[in-house]
Write a protein that holds these residues in place. Sequence first.
Motif, PDB file in Angstrom:
ATOM      1  N   ASP A 109       0.964  -1.073   0.102  1.00 35.80           N
ATOM      2  CA  ASP A 109      -0.051  -0.008   0.034  1.00 35.80           C
ATOM      3  C   ASP A 109       0.852   1.300  -0.154  1.00 35.80           C
ATOM      4  O   ASP A 109       0.607   2.265  -0.623  1.00 35.80           O
ATOM      5  N   LYS A 110       1.739   1.300   0.790  1.00 37.49           N
ATOM      6  CA  LYS A 110       2.881   2.400   0.881  1.00 37.49           C
ATOM      7  C   LYS A 110       3.592   2.744  -0.327  1.00 37.49           C
ATOM      8  O   LYS A 110       3.870   3.938  -0.695  1.00 37.49           O
ATOM      9  N   HIS A 111       3.829   1.764  -1.017  1.00 33.15           N
ATOM     10  CA  HIS A 111       4.858   1.709  -2.384  1.00 33.15           C
ATOM     11  C   HIS A 111       4.066   1.368  -3.734  1.00 33.15           C
ATOM     12  O   HIS A 111       4.511   0.918  -4.617  1.00 33.15           O
ATOM     13  N   TYR A 112       2.573   1.521  -3.583  1.00 35.10           N
ATOM     14  CA  TYR A 112       1.963   1.086  -4.769  1.00 35.10           C
ATOM     15  C   TYR A 112       2.213   1.706  -6.199  1.00 35.10           C
ATOM     16  O   TYR A 112       2.099   1.017  -7.023  1.00 35.10           O
ATOM     17  N   SER A 113       2.832   2.908  -5.833  1.00 34.50           N
ATOM     18  CA  SER A 113       3.137   3.670  -7.239  1.00 34.50           C
ATOM     19  C   SER A 113       4.511   3.357  -7.734  1.00 34.50           C
ATOM     20  O   SER A 113       4.855   3.663  -8.904  1.00 34.50           O
ATOM     21  N   GLN A 114       5.120   2.488  -6.992  1.00 41.05           N
ATOM     22  CA  GLN A 114       6.444   2.019  -7.646  1.00 41.05           C
ATOM     23  C   GLN A 114       6.471   0.786  -8.124  1.00 41.05           C
ATOM     24  O   GLN A 114       5.551  -0.204  -7.729  1.00 41.05           O
ATOM     25  N   LYS A 115       7.475   0.040  -8.723  1.00 38.36           N
ATOM     26  CA  LYS A 115       7.633  -1.016  -9.221  1.00 38.36           C
ATOM     27  C   LYS A 115       7.826  -2.040  -8.144  1.00 38.36           C
ATOM     28  O   LYS A 115       8.899  -1.803  -7.394  1.00 38.36           O
ATOM     29  N   THR A 155       8.251  -6.066  -6.997  1.00 39.86           N
ATOM     30  CA  THR A 155       8.166  -7.472  -7.216  1.00 39.86           C
ATOM     31  C   THR A 155       8.045  -8.339  -6.046  1.00 39.86           C
ATOM     32  O   THR A 155       8.417  -8.037  -4.823  1.00 39.86           O
ATOM     33  N   LEU A 156       7.905  -9.576  -6.361  1.00 40.13           N
ATOM     34  CA  LEU A 156       7.713 -10.809  -5.515  1.00 40.13           C
ATOM     35  C   LEU A 156       9.409 -10.815  -4.761  1.00 40.13           C
ATOM     36  O   LEU A 156       9.250 -11.057  -3.448  1.00 40.13           O
ATOM     37  N   GLN A 157      10.257 -10.723  -5.696  1.00 43.15           N
ATOM     38  CA  GLN A 157      11.701 -10.850  -5.260  1.00 43.15           C
ATOM     39  C   GLN A 157      12.089  -9.791  -3.958  1.00 43.15           C
ATOM     40  O   GLN A 157      12.582 -10.090  -2.931  1.00 43.15           O
ATOM     41  N   ASP A 158      11.587  -8.641  -4.073  1.00 45.96           N
ATOM     42  CA  ASP A 158      11.772  -7.453  -3.325  1.00 45.96           C
ATOM     43  C   ASP A 158      11.192  -7.792  -2.033  1.00 45.96           C
ATOM     44  O   ASP A 158      11.898  -7.618  -0.989  1.00 45.96           O
ATOM     45  N   ILE A 159       9.847  -8.353  -2.232  1.00 48.64           N
ATOM     46  CA  ILE A 159       9.218  -8.444  -0.691  1.00 48.64           C
ATOM     47  C   ILE A 159       9.705  -9.643  -0.037  1.00 48.64           C
ATOM     48  O   ILE A 159       9.983  -9.441   1.213  1.00 48.64           O
ATOM     49  N   ALA A 160       9.919 -10.812  -0.717  1.00 48.72           N
ATOM     50  CA  ALA A 160      10.789 -11.848  -0.184  1.00 48.72           C
ATOM     51  C   ALA A 160      11.924 -11.549   0.543  1.00 48.72           C
ATOM     52  O   ALA A 160      12.279 -11.784   1.771  1.00 48.72           O
ATOM     53  N   ARG A 161      12.753 -10.709  -0.105  1.00 47.21           N
ATOM     54  CA  ARG A 161      14.317 -10.155   0.364  1.00 47.21           C
ATOM     55  C   ARG A 161      13.829  -9.403   1.771  1.00 47.21           C
ATOM     56  O   ARG A 161      14.688  -9.576   2.742  1.00 47.21           O
ATOM     57  N   GLN A 162      12.717  -8.688   1.612  1.00 45.35           N
ATOM     58  CA  GLN A 162      12.516  -7.627   2.789  1.00 45.35           C
ATOM     59  C   GLN A 162      12.213  -8.581   3.992  1.00 45.35           C
ATOM     60  O   GLN A 162      12.443  -8.289   5.150  1.00 45.35           O
ATOM     61  N   GLU A 163      11.454  -9.789   3.766  1.00 48.29           N
ATOM     62  CA  GLU A 163      10.956 -10.493   4.949  1.00 48.29           C
ATOM     63  C   GLU A 163      12.114 -11.720   5.049  1.00 48.29           C
ATOM     64  O   GLU A 163      11.884 -12.709   5.741  1.00 48.29           O
ATOM     65  N   HIS A 164      13.131 -11.516   4.383  1.00 47.28           N
ATOM     66  CA  HIS A 164      14.328 -12.775   4.773  1.00 47.28           C
ATOM     67  C   HIS A 164      13.664 -14.180   4.280  1.00 47.28           C
ATOM     68  O   HIS A 164      13.858 -15.063   5.213  1.00 47.28           O
ATOM     69  N   LEU A 165      13.155 -14.294   3.255  1.00 46.82           N
ATOM     70  CA  LEU A 165      12.684 -15.475   3.070  1.00 46.82           C
ATOM     71  C   LEU A 165      12.996 -15.858   1.514  1.00 46.82           C
ATOM     72  O   LEU A 165      13.334 -14.921   0.536  1.00 46.82           O
ATOM     73  N   PHE A 170       0.385 -13.796  -5.658  1.00 45.03           N
ATOM     74  CA  PHE A 170       0.845 -12.435  -5.223  1.00 45.03           C
ATOM     75  C   PHE A 170       0.751 -11.488  -6.484  1.00 45.03           C
ATOM     76  O   PHE A 170       0.502 -10.179  -6.329  1.00 45.03           O
ATOM     77  N   GLN A 171       1.203 -11.947  -7.715  1.00 42.43           N
ATOM     78  CA  GLN A 171       1.095 -10.963  -8.825  1.00 42.43           C
ATOM     79  C   GLN A 171      -0.470 -10.723  -9.083  1.00 42.43           C
ATOM     80  O   GLN A 171      -0.622  -9.396  -9.477  1.00 42.43           O
ATOM     81  N   LYS A 172      -1.395 -11.482  -8.751  1.00 46.79           N
ATOM     82  CA  LYS A 172      -2.529 -11.155  -9.235  1.00 46.79           C
ATOM     83  C   LYS A 172      -3.190 -10.041  -7.999  1.00 46.79           C
ATOM     84  O   LYS A 172      -4.024  -9.384  -8.223  1.00 46.79           O
ATOM     85  N   TYR A 173      -2.386 -10.210  -6.902  1.00 53.10           N
ATOM     86  CA  TYR A 173      -3.013  -9.186  -5.873  1.00 53.10           C
ATOM     87  C   TYR A 173      -2.248  -7.843  -6.352  1.00 53.10           C
ATOM     88  O   TYR A 173      -3.152  -6.578  -6.170  1.00 53.10           O
ATOM     89  N   LEU A 174      -1.209  -7.670  -7.089  1.00 52.70           N
ATOM     90  CA  LEU A 174      -0.966  -6.445  -7.484  1.00 52.70           C
ATOM     91  C   LEU A 174      -1.568  -5.728  -8.565  1.00 52.70           C
ATOM     92  O   LEU A 174      -1.503  -4.616  -8.845  1.00 52.70           O
ATOM     93  N   THR A 175      -2.276  -6.590  -9.411  1.00 49.90           N
ATOM     94  CA  THR A 175      -2.875  -6.178 -10.624  1.00 49.90           C
ATOM     95  C   THR A 175      -4.258  -6.440 -10.609  1.00 49.90           C
ATOM     96  O   THR A 175      -4.632  -7.622 -10.354  1.00 49.90           O
ATOM     97  N   PRO A 176      -5.377  -5.636 -11.307  1.00 45.18           N
ATOM     98  CA  PRO A 176      -5.064  -4.332 -11.882  1.00 45.18           C
ATOM     99  C   PRO A 176      -5.037  -3.438 -10.414  1.00 45.18           C
ATOM    100  O   PRO A 176      -5.397  -3.942  -9.277  1.00 45.18           O
ATOM    101  N   GLU A 177      -4.671  -2.173 -10.989  1.00 40.77           N
ATOM    102  CA  GLU A 177      -4.830  -1.026  -9.770  1.00 40.77           C
ATOM    103  C   GLU A 177      -3.869  -1.523  -8.535  1.00 40.77           C
ATOM    104  O   GLU A 177      -4.296  -1.049  -7.656  1.00 40.77           O
ATOM    105  N   ARG A 178      -2.638  -1.994  -8.737  1.00 41.22           N
ATOM    106  CA  ARG A 178      -1.676  -2.267  -7.578  1.00 41.22           C
ATOM    107  C   ARG A 178      -2.445  -2.249  -6.220  1.00 41.22           C
ATOM    108  O   ARG A 178      -2.449  -1.425  -5.615  1.00 41.22           O
ATOM    109  N   GLY A 179      -2.376  -3.679  -5.650  1.00 41.94           N
ATOM    110  CA  GLY A 179      -2.807  -3.646  -4.364  1.00 41.94           C
ATOM    111  C   GLY A 179      -4.381  -3.464  -4.197  1.00 41.94           C
ATOM    112  O   GLY A 179      -4.696  -3.295  -3.018  1.00 41.94           O
ATOM    113  N   ARG A 180      -5.107  -3.581  -5.323  1.00 39.75           N
ATOM    114  CA  ARG A 180      -6.408  -3.339  -5.127  1.00 39.75           C
ATOM    115  C   ARG A 180      -7.444  -4.178  -5.655  1.00 39.75           C
ATOM    116  O   ARG A 180      -8.507  -4.081  -6.418  1.00 39.75           O
TER     117      ARG A 180
END
Length: 246
Positions: free
Chosen positions: A182-188, A190-200, A217-227
Amino acid sequence: MKYLYEFIEHQDDMPFRMFVNSVDHVHFHWHKEVEMICVLQGSVRIYVGRDNHEYQPGDFLFINSLSAHKIEHTGQDNVLLTLQFSPELLERPMHIYCRSHNRGADGKPEHDKLRHYLARMAWELNKKPSGYRSFAVGLLHMLIGHLVRSFPHEALPDSEPGAEPGNDYELRRLNRVLQSIDKHYSQKITLQDIARQEHLSLHYFSHFCKNKIGIPFQKYLTPERGRSTFAFTRLRRKRSNRWLPI
């Protein structure tokens, strides 16, 4: 038991969602938003985790963020007023204890005041007089202030380093993930970014999201990023024979 995650769409550019509906059966589900349910007519049985009670006309229940819950028809026709809003509107992360299923609680002033705020919000949204959005949001903040001032609550501590994985731990992890999106919805993102953030690992995180959210996860991001409304729509069809947005 697998619980369905519900994506909640707020209404009219306001920080909440309020609606009136009739319930047949709502399966166990959970969501980031906190929820207040007030019974207007008939009765329902509401489960929050393993706890359950039958709620009669005038009864209400506050359901905290990330709490799994379900609603069952009791044999009577019912009408419910439901308010859902973001937990970020609370003063700080907290767990609030508020319900009035005990019939002796009907006359308590703190309960009557909550009913008053809910009724005023519903009136504003239904009649839509000039300035209704401002009035509705103001009433919501009054309701939240009254909840914090008049009902027992406890602050939620941050997850401690090294905490053992479990249901609460996983829900907090998913909440961090959704907040980050939600905080970064306007940015690119990826699944890799979030996985790295969670150390998974990418493989584990992909399965974690699919299991907890119910969609990739990708279906959650589209359409309208996170909506994505996929899971929300599926739950809504199960939820009620009548769906009457205020």
